[in-house]
Design a protein around this motif. Structure first.
Motif, short mmCIF file in Angstrom:
data_model
loop_
_atom_site.label_atom_id
_atom_site.label_comp_id
_atom_site.label_asym_id
_atom_site.label_seq_id
_atom_site.Cartn_x
_atom_site.Cartn_y
_atom_site.Cartn_z
N PHE A 74 -1.99 0.76 -2.42
CA PHE A 74 -2.12 -0.21 -1.33
C PHE A 74 -1.57 -1.58 -1.71
N ASP A 75 -1.26 -1.78 -2.97
CA ASP A 75 -0.73 -3.05 -3.44
C ASP A 75 0.45 -2.79 -4.37
N PRO A 76 1.67 -3.17 -4.05
CA PRO A 76 2.08 -3.89 -2.84
C PRO A 76 1.91 -3.05 -1.57
N PRO A 77 1.69 -3.74 -0.42
CA PRO A 77 1.54 -3.00 0.84
C PRO A 77 2.86 -2.36 1.25
N LEU B 207 8.26 -3.13 2.01
CA LEU B 207 9.57 -2.47 2.02
C LEU B 207 10.46 -2.96 3.16
N GLU B 208 9.80 -3.50 4.19
CA GLU B 208 10.57 -3.83 5.40
C GLU B 208 11.55 -4.96 5.13
N GLY B 209 12.78 -4.74 5.54
CA GLY B 209 13.86 -5.71 5.29
C GLY B 209 14.61 -5.44 4.00
N ARG B 210 14.08 -4.57 3.16
CA ARG B 210 14.78 -4.24 1.90
C ARG B 210 15.58 -2.96 2.07
N ARG B 211 16.58 -2.83 1.22
CA ARG B 211 17.45 -1.66 1.26
C ARG B 211 17.28 -0.86 -0.04
N PHE B 212 17.32 0.46 0.06
CA PHE B 212 17.25 1.28 -1.16
C PHE B 212 18.61 1.33 -1.84
N ARG B 213 18.57 1.37 -3.17
CA ARG B 213 19.80 1.45 -3.97
C ARG B 213 20.34 2.88 -3.95
N GLY B 214 19.49 3.84 -3.65
CA GLY B 214 19.89 5.25 -3.68
C GLY B 214 18.65 6.07 -3.99
N VAL B 215 18.83 7.26 -4.49
CA VAL B 215 17.69 8.12 -4.82
C VAL B 215 17.85 8.62 -6.25
N GLU B 216 16.79 8.52 -7.01
CA GLU B 216 16.76 9.08 -8.36
C GLU B 216 15.72 10.18 -8.40
N ARG B 217 15.74 10.97 -9.45
CA ARG B 217 14.77 12.04 -9.58
C ARG B 217 14.27 12.08 -11.01
N ASP C 13 17.27 -2.20 -3.75
CA ASP C 13 18.45 -2.73 -4.46
C ASP C 13 18.22 -4.13 -5.03
N ASP C 14 17.07 -4.77 -4.69
CA ASP C 14 16.75 -6.05 -5.33
C ASP C 14 15.97 -5.83 -6.64
N GLY C 15 15.72 -4.57 -6.99
CA GLY C 15 15.07 -4.26 -8.26
C GLY C 15 13.58 -4.55 -8.30
N GLU C 16 12.96 -4.82 -7.15
CA GLU C 16 11.56 -5.24 -7.16
C GLU C 16 10.55 -4.13 -6.88
N LEU C 17 10.98 -3.09 -6.14
CA LEU C 17 10.04 -2.05 -5.73
C LEU C 17 10.64 -0.66 -5.92
N VAL C 18 9.76 0.31 -6.13
CA VAL C 18 10.18 1.71 -6.21
C VAL C 18 9.22 2.54 -5.35
N GLY D 189 2.23 13.22 -2.17
CA GLY D 189 1.88 11.82 -2.37
C GLY D 189 3.08 10.89 -2.28
N VAL D 190 2.79 9.65 -1.83
CA VAL D 190 3.77 8.57 -1.79
C VAL D 190 3.14 7.36 -2.47
N TRP D 191 3.88 6.78 -3.40
CA TRP D 191 3.40 5.60 -4.12
C TRP D 191 4.41 4.47 -3.93
N LEU D 192 3.96 3.26 -3.65
CA LEU D 192 4.87 2.12 -3.67
C LEU D 192 4.50 1.28 -4.89
N LEU D 193 5.45 1.15 -5.80
CA LEU D 193 5.15 0.59 -7.11
C LEU D 193 6.17 -0.46 -7.52
N THR D 194 5.79 -1.27 -8.49
CA THR D 194 6.79 -2.10 -9.17
C THR D 194 7.53 -1.18 -10.14
N PRO D 195 8.73 -1.55 -10.59
CA PRO D 195 9.45 -0.69 -11.54
C PRO D 195 8.64 -0.41 -12.81
N GLU D 196 7.86 -1.40 -13.25
CA GLU D 196 7.05 -1.22 -14.47
C GLU D 196 5.95 -0.17 -14.22
#
Ligand SMILES: [Zn+2]
Length: 275
Positions: free
Chosen positions: A37-40, A44-54, A64-69, A117-124
């Motif tokens: 739930f944090d970050p909410p 994501l709104e207004g941001r663009r994905f850099r692509g998809v990794e696995r 693509d701003d490197g802030e969220l995954v 499951g879906v998780w919104l996370l920082t890269p760390e």
């Protein structure tokens, strides 16, 4: 459950549609599906994905701003779908993203118990979430595989499915790989000789590549699998009927002629209960 071939085929297919436009609306998400739930999600709104990794069986969508995954794990029955603007989607998706221009990525799960499951996370935090995973199955070499096999005496079918040991293989591809390698699902990992280790490594590589090729061309389970879920059907090598045995929480499929020297494997769950 989608494994390496299925998830890698998805990754290749989704790269373009999810990075073409920024996210316009993130959600809705089923309460059991969204694990953070944090970050909410709205971050994501207004941001663009850099692509998809696995990584293993999980897909990662880094911004693509490197802030969220955004991390997605489909588990047994989760499915992803891309919708073009105006396409009719599922009424109640487990999770949805709408992109500027109206296209969508939706996750559905046709099961009573929601496990995807879906998780919104920082890269760390994403790195931490994935830290327990073993090396990628499709990239493993013989010395690395030998070290994993010899570190712990485990039955091969169980070890191959253990994401902490090797990432990306589940019960279906463990069946396919062991059949190709002509190894018993019950063989002990510490008892394999060098030739058997090399056969297993080669089978992991060739079976996952075969699966990916088929899945990229849209092949269904019936055409993709040769032993998994094929009870009673002739082995494509020796024509012996494929057998099955219940082991842990799974049903194992194997060829008694190619893999176990003609022996029929015993249900170890039952023998454990009777002991
Ligand atoms: Zn056979």
């Amino acid at each position: 459950m989608p494994e390496y071939p299925e998830m890698e085929a998805w990754r290749r297919q989704l790269g373009e549609p999810v990075s073409a436009f920024p996210v316009a609306k993130a959600g809705p998400a089923h309460i059991a599906t969204l694990k953070t739930f944090d970050p909410p999600l709205s971050a994501l709104e207004g941001r663009r994905f850099r692509g998809v990794e696995r990584r293993g069986k999980r897909l990662l969508f880094p911004t693509d701003d490197g802030e969220l995954v955004l991390l997605v794990h489909l588990m047994t029955s989760g499915r992803l779908k891309t919708l073009r603007a105006g396409d009719k989607g599922p009424k109640v998706p487990a999770f949805a993203l709408e992109f500027a221009g109206g296209s969508k990525l939706v996750l559905t799960e046709n099961a009573r118990r929601k496990r995807a499951g879906v998780w919104l996370l920082t890269p760390e935090a994403a790195k931490e979430e994935l830290a327990h995973l073993g090396p990628e199955a499709a990239e493993i070499d013989a010395p690395a595989l030998a070290a994993i096999l010899r570190s712990d005496g485990r039955r091969l079918h169980s070890l191959l499915r253990d994401q902490r040991a090797i990432a990306g293989i589940g019960r279906a591809w463990a069946n396919e790989i062991l059949h190709e390698a002509k190894l018993s699902p019950y063989a002990l990992s510490t008892e394999l000789d060098d030739a058997e280790v090399e056969r297993l490594r080669a089978a992991i590589g060739s079976e996952l590549a075969r699966g990916l090729e088929l899945r990229e061309h849209g092949a269904g389970d019936e055409r993709t699998y040769r032993v998994h879920d094929k009870l009673g059907q002739p082995c494509d090598v020796c024509e012996t009927p494929i057998a099955q045995v219940d082991f842990e929480e799974h049903t194992i499929y194997y060829c008694p002629e190619c893999q176990t020297g003609g022996r029929v494997l015993k249900d170890r769950r039952m023998s454990r209960l009777l002991r």
